[in-house]
Motif scaffolding. Structure first.
Motif, short mmCIF file in Angstrom:
data_model
loop_
_atom_site.label_atom_id
_atom_site.label_comp_id
_atom_site.label_asym_id
_atom_site.label_seq_id
_atom_site.Cartn_x
_atom_site.Cartn_y
_atom_site.Cartn_z
N ILE A 62 -41.74 -46.65 -2.53
CA ILE A 62 -41.37 -45.46 -1.78
C ILE A 62 -41.01 -44.33 -2.74
N MET A 63 -41.61 -43.14 -2.51
CA MET A 63 -41.32 -41.98 -3.35
C MET A 63 -40.27 -41.11 -2.65
N GLN A 64 -39.15 -40.92 -3.30
CA GLN A 64 -38.07 -40.13 -2.73
C GLN A 64 -38.50 -38.69 -2.47
N HIS A 65 -39.26 -38.11 -3.39
CA HIS A 65 -39.63 -36.71 -3.23
C HIS A 65 -40.57 -36.50 -2.05
N ALA A 66 -41.33 -37.52 -1.68
CA ALA A 66 -42.19 -37.41 -0.49
C ALA A 66 -41.34 -37.30 0.77
N LEU A 67 -40.27 -38.10 0.84
CA LEU A 67 -39.35 -38.01 1.98
C LEU A 67 -38.61 -36.68 1.97
N LEU A 123 -34.73 -47.81 4.49
CA LEU A 123 -35.46 -46.59 4.78
C LEU A 123 -34.60 -45.60 5.55
N MET A 124 -33.85 -46.10 6.52
CA MET A 124 -32.99 -45.22 7.30
C MET A 124 -31.86 -44.63 6.46
N ARG A 125 -31.41 -45.36 5.47
CA ARG A 125 -30.37 -44.82 4.58
C ARG A 125 -30.91 -43.60 3.85
N HIS A 126 -32.19 -43.67 3.42
CA HIS A 126 -32.81 -42.51 2.78
C HIS A 126 -32.83 -41.32 3.74
N TYR A 127 -33.33 -41.55 4.94
CA TYR A 127 -33.42 -40.47 5.92
C TYR A 127 -32.05 -39.92 6.29
N TYR A 128 -31.10 -40.82 6.51
CA TYR A 128 -29.75 -40.39 6.90
C TYR A 128 -29.16 -39.45 5.84
N THR A 129 -29.28 -39.84 4.57
CA THR A 129 -28.72 -39.04 3.47
C THR A 129 -29.41 -37.69 3.37
N LEU A 130 -30.73 -37.69 3.52
CA LEU A 130 -31.48 -36.43 3.40
C LEU A 130 -31.15 -35.47 4.54
N PHE A 131 -31.14 -35.98 5.77
CA PHE A 131 -30.82 -35.10 6.90
C PHE A 131 -29.38 -34.62 6.84
N GLN A 132 -28.50 -35.48 6.37
CA GLN A 132 -27.09 -35.09 6.24
C GLN A 132 -26.93 -33.92 5.27
N SER A 133 -27.77 -33.88 4.22
CA SER A 133 -27.69 -32.78 3.25
C SER A 133 -28.07 -31.44 3.89
N TYR A 134 -28.77 -31.48 5.03
CA TYR A 134 -29.12 -30.26 5.76
C TYR A 134 -28.15 -30.02 6.93
N GLY A 135 -27.11 -30.82 7.01
CA GLY A 135 -26.17 -30.69 8.11
C GLY A 135 -26.74 -31.19 9.42
N MET A 136 -27.72 -32.11 9.33
CA MET A 136 -28.38 -32.62 10.53
C MET A 136 -28.12 -34.11 10.69
N ARG A 137 -28.44 -34.59 11.88
CA ARG A 137 -28.26 -36.01 12.19
C ARG A 137 -29.59 -36.62 12.59
N CYS A 138 -29.73 -37.90 12.33
CA CYS A 138 -30.93 -38.62 12.74
C CYS A 138 -30.53 -39.96 13.35
N LEU A 198 -40.81 -33.98 3.47
CA LEU A 198 -40.96 -34.17 4.91
C LEU A 198 -39.72 -33.70 5.65
N VAL A 199 -38.55 -34.15 5.20
CA VAL A 199 -37.29 -33.78 5.86
C VAL A 199 -37.05 -32.28 5.77
N ASP A 200 -37.39 -31.68 4.64
CA ASP A 200 -37.22 -30.23 4.49
C ASP A 200 -38.01 -29.48 5.56
N GLN A 201 -39.22 -29.93 5.84
CA GLN A 201 -40.05 -29.27 6.85
C GLN A 201 -39.46 -29.46 8.25
N VAL A 202 -38.98 -30.66 8.53
CA VAL A 202 -38.36 -30.93 9.84
C VAL A 202 -37.13 -30.05 10.02
#
Length: 273
Positions: free
Chosen positions: A39-44, A99-114, A47-51
Protein backbone atom coordinates in the motif's frame (compact mmCIF):
# COMPACT_ATOMS: atom_id res chain seq x y z
CA UNK A 1 -41.18 -1.57 6.68
CA UNK A 2 -43.43 1.46 6.05
CA UNK A 3 -41.70 3.31 8.85
CA UNK A 4 -38.31 2.59 7.27
CA UNK A 5 -39.49 3.84 3.89
CA UNK A 6 -40.93 7.02 5.40
CA UNK A 7 -37.67 7.63 7.25
CA UNK A 8 -35.68 7.13 4.05
CA UNK A 9 -37.84 9.61 2.14
CA UNK A 10 -37.43 12.24 4.86
CA UNK A 11 -33.68 11.78 4.99
CA UNK A 12 -33.34 12.03 1.20
CA UNK A 13 -35.14 15.39 1.25
CA UNK A 14 -32.99 16.65 4.10
CA UNK A 15 -29.72 15.50 2.54
CA UNK A 16 -30.54 16.98 -0.86
CA UNK A 17 -30.68 20.42 0.76
CA UNK A 18 -27.09 20.03 1.96
CA UNK A 19 -25.21 18.39 -0.92
CA UNK A 20 -25.57 19.52 -4.50
CA UNK A 21 -24.08 16.22 -5.67
CA UNK A 22 -23.33 12.78 -4.34
CA UNK A 23 -20.83 10.56 -6.09
CA UNK A 24 -19.36 7.09 -5.67
CA UNK A 25 -15.63 6.63 -6.25
CA UNK A 26 -14.21 3.12 -6.49
CA UNK A 27 -10.44 2.89 -6.08
CA UNK A 28 -8.87 -0.35 -7.25
CA UNK A 29 -5.94 -2.18 -5.74
CA UNK A 30 -3.81 -1.30 -8.77
CA UNK A 31 -4.09 2.40 -7.87
CA UNK A 32 -3.13 1.86 -4.23
CA UNK A 33 -0.12 -0.46 -4.39
CA UNK A 34 3.40 -0.29 -5.78
CA UNK A 35 5.15 -2.92 -7.90
CA UNK A 36 5.75 -4.96 -4.74
CA UNK A 37 2.01 -4.95 -3.93
CA UNK A 38 2.47 -2.76 -0.89
CA UNK A 39 0.00 0.00 0.00
CA UNK A 40 1.33 3.43 -1.01
CA UNK A 41 0.54 6.13 1.54
CA UNK A 42 0.85 8.95 -0.99
CA UNK A 43 -1.80 7.33 -3.21
CA UNK A 44 -4.27 7.44 -0.30
CA UNK A 45 -3.19 11.02 0.44
CA UNK A 46 -4.05 12.14 -3.11
CA UNK A 47 -7.42 10.41 -2.98
CA UNK A 48 -8.45 11.82 0.40
CA UNK A 49 -7.32 15.31 -0.61
CA UNK A 50 -9.70 15.22 -3.58
CA UNK A 51 -12.59 13.94 -1.46
CA UNK A 52 -11.93 16.74 1.05
CA UNK A 53 -11.91 19.39 -1.68
CA UNK A 54 -15.18 18.09 -3.09
CA UNK A 55 -16.70 18.12 0.39
CA UNK A 56 -15.87 21.81 0.70
CA UNK A 57 -17.72 22.28 -2.58
CA UNK A 58 -20.81 20.51 -1.15
CA UNK A 59 -20.16 17.26 -3.03
CA UNK A 60 -20.48 14.13 -0.88
CA UNK A 61 -18.32 11.15 -1.83
CA UNK A 62 -18.80 7.51 -0.97
CA UNK A 63 -15.50 5.65 -1.29
CA UNK A 64 -15.43 2.01 -2.33
CA UNK A 65 -11.91 1.00 -1.39
CA UNK A 66 -10.03 -2.15 -2.23
CA UNK A 67 -6.74 -2.96 -0.53
CA UNK A 68 -7.66 -4.79 2.67
CA UNK A 69 -6.21 -8.12 1.51
CA UNK A 70 -2.94 -6.46 0.53
CA UNK A 71 -2.85 -4.57 3.82
CA UNK A 72 -3.34 -7.83 5.72
CA UNK A 73 -0.68 -9.61 3.70
CA UNK A 74 1.80 -6.87 4.59
CA UNK A 75 1.22 -7.59 8.28
CA UNK A 76 1.02 -11.37 8.23
CA UNK A 77 3.37 -12.15 5.37
CA UNK A 78 3.14 -15.54 3.66
CA UNK A 79 0.37 -17.61 5.19
CA UNK A 80 0.47 -21.29 6.07
CA UNK A 81 -3.23 -21.58 5.11
CA UNK A 82 -3.59 -23.63 1.94
CA UNK A 83 -7.25 -22.89 1.18
CA UNK A 84 -7.31 -19.69 -0.91
CA UNK A 85 -10.76 -18.55 0.32
CA UNK A 86 -9.82 -18.96 3.97
CA UNK A 87 -6.49 -17.25 3.35
CA UNK A 88 -8.30 -14.30 1.79
CA UNK A 89 -10.64 -14.11 4.78
CA UNK A 90 -7.71 -13.99 7.18
CA UNK A 91 -5.79 -11.38 5.20
CA UNK A 92 -8.91 -9.21 4.90
CA UNK A 93 -9.81 -9.48 8.59
CA UNK A 94 -6.30 -8.33 9.50
CA UNK A 95 -6.07 -5.69 6.78
CA UNK A 96 -9.43 -3.94 7.21
CA UNK A 97 -8.58 -2.15 10.48
CA UNK A 98 -5.13 -1.27 9.16
CA UNK A 99 -6.56 0.27 6.00
CA UNK A 100 -9.21 2.14 7.96
CA UNK A 101 -6.56 3.49 10.32
CA UNK A 102 -4.88 5.08 7.29
CA UNK A 103 -8.14 6.63 6.10
CA UNK A 104 -9.18 7.74 9.58
CA UNK A 105 -5.87 9.57 10.15
CA UNK A 106 -5.92 11.22 6.73
CA UNK A 107 -9.51 12.45 6.97
CA UNK A 108 -8.91 13.63 10.52
CA UNK A 109 -6.07 15.84 9.24
CA UNK A 110 -8.72 17.64 7.13
CA UNK A 111 -11.08 17.96 10.08
CA UNK A 112 -13.33 15.30 8.56
CA UNK A 113 -14.77 12.00 9.72
CA UNK A 114 -15.10 8.67 7.95
CA UNK A 115 -16.85 5.39 8.68
CA UNK A 116 -16.48 1.83 7.48
CA UNK A 117 -19.45 0.08 5.85
CA UNK A 118 -18.93 -3.61 5.09
CA UNK A 119 -21.47 -5.56 3.10
CA UNK A 120 -22.21 -8.87 1.43
CA UNK A 121 -24.26 -9.25 -1.73
CA UNK A 122 -27.38 -10.34 0.15
CA UNK A 123 -27.49 -6.94 1.89
CA UNK A 124 -28.62 -5.43 -1.43
CA UNK A 125 -31.56 -7.79 -1.88
CA UNK A 126 -34.97 -6.15 -1.62
CA UNK A 127 -36.28 -6.11 1.92
CA UNK A 128 -35.19 -5.13 5.40
CA UNK A 129 -31.47 -5.68 4.80
CA UNK A 130 -31.51 -3.25 1.88
CA UNK A 131 -33.47 -0.62 3.80
CA UNK A 132 -31.00 -0.90 6.67
CA UNK A 133 -28.19 -0.23 4.18
CA UNK A 134 -30.05 2.78 2.82
CA UNK A 135 -30.59 4.18 6.30
CA UNK A 136 -26.94 3.64 7.21
CA UNK A 137 -25.60 5.49 4.15
CA UNK A 138 -28.17 8.27 4.38
CA UNK A 139 -27.48 8.75 8.09
CA UNK A 140 -23.71 8.95 7.58
CA UNK A 141 -23.98 11.41 4.71
CA UNK A 142 -26.46 13.54 6.61
CA UNK A 143 -23.90 13.82 9.41
CA UNK A 144 -21.14 14.74 6.96
CA UNK A 145 -19.28 11.46 7.49
CA UNK A 146 -17.52 9.89 4.49
CA UNK A 147 -18.66 6.26 4.06
CA UNK A 148 -15.85 3.89 3.07
CA UNK A 149 -17.28 0.68 1.67
CA UNK A 150 -15.79 -2.73 1.04
CA UNK A 151 -16.96 -6.29 0.80
CA UNK A 152 -17.09 -8.09 4.11
CA UNK A 153 -14.54 -10.67 2.94
CA UNK A 154 -14.13 -12.12 6.41
CA UNK A 155 -17.68 -13.54 6.44
CA UNK A 156 -18.65 -13.68 2.75
CA UNK A 157 -19.37 -17.09 1.30
CA UNK A 158 -19.48 -18.02 -2.38
CA UNK A 159 -23.16 -17.28 -3.03
CA UNK A 160 -23.06 -13.94 -1.17
CA UNK A 161 -19.81 -12.62 -2.66
CA UNK A 162 -19.57 -9.78 -5.15
CA UNK A 163 -17.70 -10.57 -8.33
CA UNK A 164 -15.40 -7.72 -7.27
CA UNK A 165 -15.57 -4.20 -5.82
CA UNK A 166 -16.64 -2.81 -9.19
CA UNK A 167 -19.95 -4.62 -8.74
CA UNK A 168 -20.22 -3.34 -5.17
CA UNK A 169 -19.61 0.23 -6.33
CA UNK A 170 -22.35 -0.05 -8.96
CA UNK A 171 -24.84 -1.37 -6.41
CA UNK A 172 -24.02 1.44 -3.97
CA UNK A 173 -24.38 4.07 -6.70
CA UNK A 174 -27.87 2.77 -7.38
CA UNK A 175 -28.65 2.44 -3.67
CA UNK A 176 -27.89 6.09 -2.84
CA UNK A 177 -29.10 7.44 -6.20
CA UNK A 178 -25.67 8.86 -6.98
CA UNK A 179 -25.10 11.56 -9.58
CA UNK A 180 -22.13 9.67 -10.98
CA UNK A 181 -19.87 6.65 -10.47
CA UNK A 182 -16.12 6.94 -10.99
CA UNK A 183 -14.09 3.72 -11.31
CA UNK A 184 -10.39 4.36 -10.80
CA UNK A 185 -7.86 1.95 -12.27
CA UNK A 186 -4.28 2.04 -13.58
CA UNK A 187 -5.09 2.92 -17.22
CA UNK A 188 -6.45 6.14 -18.73
CA UNK A 189 -9.77 4.54 -19.57
CA UNK A 190 -11.14 2.04 -22.08
CA UNK A 191 -8.98 1.47 -25.17
CA UNK A 192 -9.70 -0.29 -28.46
CA UNK A 193 -6.58 -2.40 -27.88
CA UNK A 194 -3.82 -2.88 -25.35
CA UNK A 195 -3.22 0.45 -23.56
CA UNK A 196 0.54 0.11 -24.10
CA UNK A 197 0.14 -0.33 -27.87
CA UNK A 198 0.88 2.93 -29.67
CA UNK A 199 -1.82 2.08 -32.20
CA UNK A 200 -4.50 1.77 -29.52
CA UNK A 201 -6.94 4.62 -29.08
CA UNK A 202 -8.64 5.78 -25.91
CA UNK A 203 -12.41 5.70 -26.38
CA UNK A 204 -13.73 8.86 -24.75
CA UNK A 205 -17.42 7.95 -24.64
CA UNK A 206 -19.36 4.69 -24.81
CA UNK A 207 -23.12 4.22 -25.04
CA UNK A 208 -24.65 1.34 -23.11
CA UNK A 209 -25.91 -0.26 -26.32
CA UNK A 210 -22.57 0.11 -28.10
CA UNK A 211 -20.77 -3.20 -28.56
CA UNK A 212 -17.19 -2.54 -27.47
CA UNK A 213 -16.74 -5.83 -25.61
CA UNK A 214 -14.80 -7.02 -28.66
CA UNK A 215 -11.89 -4.88 -27.49
CA UNK A 216 -11.65 -6.65 -24.15
CA UNK A 217 -8.96 -9.22 -24.73
CA UNK A 218 -6.60 -10.97 -22.37
CA UNK A 219 -4.06 -8.27 -23.09
CA UNK A 220 -6.55 -5.52 -22.34
CA UNK A 221 -7.62 -6.85 -18.95
CA UNK A 222 -6.05 -5.24 -15.91
CA UNK A 223 -3.49 -7.62 -14.50
CA UNK A 224 -3.53 -6.57 -10.87
CA UNK A 225 -3.64 -8.15 -7.44
CA UNK A 226 -7.37 -7.41 -7.29
CA UNK A 227 -10.20 -9.54 -8.66
CA UNK A 228 -11.56 -7.12 -11.22
CA UNK A 229 -10.43 -6.40 -14.77
CA UNK A 230 -11.51 -4.17 -17.64
CA UNK A 231 -14.22 -6.66 -18.61
CA UNK A 232 -15.80 -6.30 -15.17
CA UNK A 233 -15.46 -2.52 -15.21
CA UNK A 234 -17.18 -2.22 -18.57
CA UNK A 235 -20.01 -4.53 -17.50
CA UNK A 236 -20.62 -2.60 -14.28
CA UNK A 237 -20.25 0.77 -16.02
CA UNK A 238 -22.88 -0.12 -18.61
CA UNK A 239 -25.29 -1.52 -16.02
CA UNK A 240 -24.93 1.57 -13.83
CA UNK A 241 -25.20 4.01 -16.73
CA UNK A 242 -28.38 2.24 -17.84
CA UNK A 243 -29.88 3.37 -14.52
CA UNK A 244 -29.26 7.02 -15.50
CA UNK A 245 -26.01 7.26 -13.49
CA UNK A 246 -23.14 8.44 -15.74
CA UNK A 247 -20.10 6.27 -15.11
CA UNK A 248 -16.42 6.95 -15.74
CA UNK A 249 -13.39 4.68 -16.02
CA UNK A 250 -10.22 6.68 -15.43
CA UNK A 251 -6.62 6.53 -14.24
CA UNK A 252 -6.51 6.87 -10.46
CA UNK A 253 -2.78 7.66 -10.57
CA UNK A 254 -3.39 10.88 -12.51
CA UNK A 255 -3.34 14.02 -10.37
CA UNK A 256 -6.77 15.55 -9.61
CA UNK A 257 -8.56 12.97 -11.76
CA UNK A 258 -11.68 12.85 -9.58
CA UNK A 259 -11.86 16.64 -9.32
CA UNK A 260 -11.47 17.00 -13.08
CA UNK A 261 -14.27 14.53 -13.81
CA UNK A 262 -16.68 16.13 -11.35
CA UNK A 263 -15.88 19.55 -12.80
CA UNK A 264 -16.77 18.37 -16.30
CA UNK A 265 -13.37 17.94 -17.93
CA UNK A 266 -12.89 15.27 -20.61
CA UNK A 267 -11.04 12.67 -18.58
CA UNK A 268 -11.03 8.91 -19.01
CA UNK A 269 -13.94 7.08 -20.62
CA UNK A 270 -17.53 8.15 -19.98
CA UNK A 271 -20.33 5.57 -20.23
CA UNK A 272 -23.86 6.89 -20.71
CA UNK A 273 -27.25 5.83 -22.09
Amino acid sequence: MLRLIERFSWEKKTTSLVYKKRIVVKVGTSVMVNRNNRIMQHALNKLVDQVARLYEDNVMTVLVSSGSVNAGREVLGDSVIEDSSQRRQVYSAIGQPRLMRHYYTLFQSYGMRCAQVLATKRDFNQGEHRMNMVNCYEGLMREGVIPIANEDDAVSISHSMFSDNDELAGLIAELIQADMLIILTDTDGFFNGHPADENSRLIREIKVDEHVEQYVTKANKCQTSGRGGMESKLKVAKATAAKQIPTYIANGKTDHVVLDIVRGKAVGTKITV
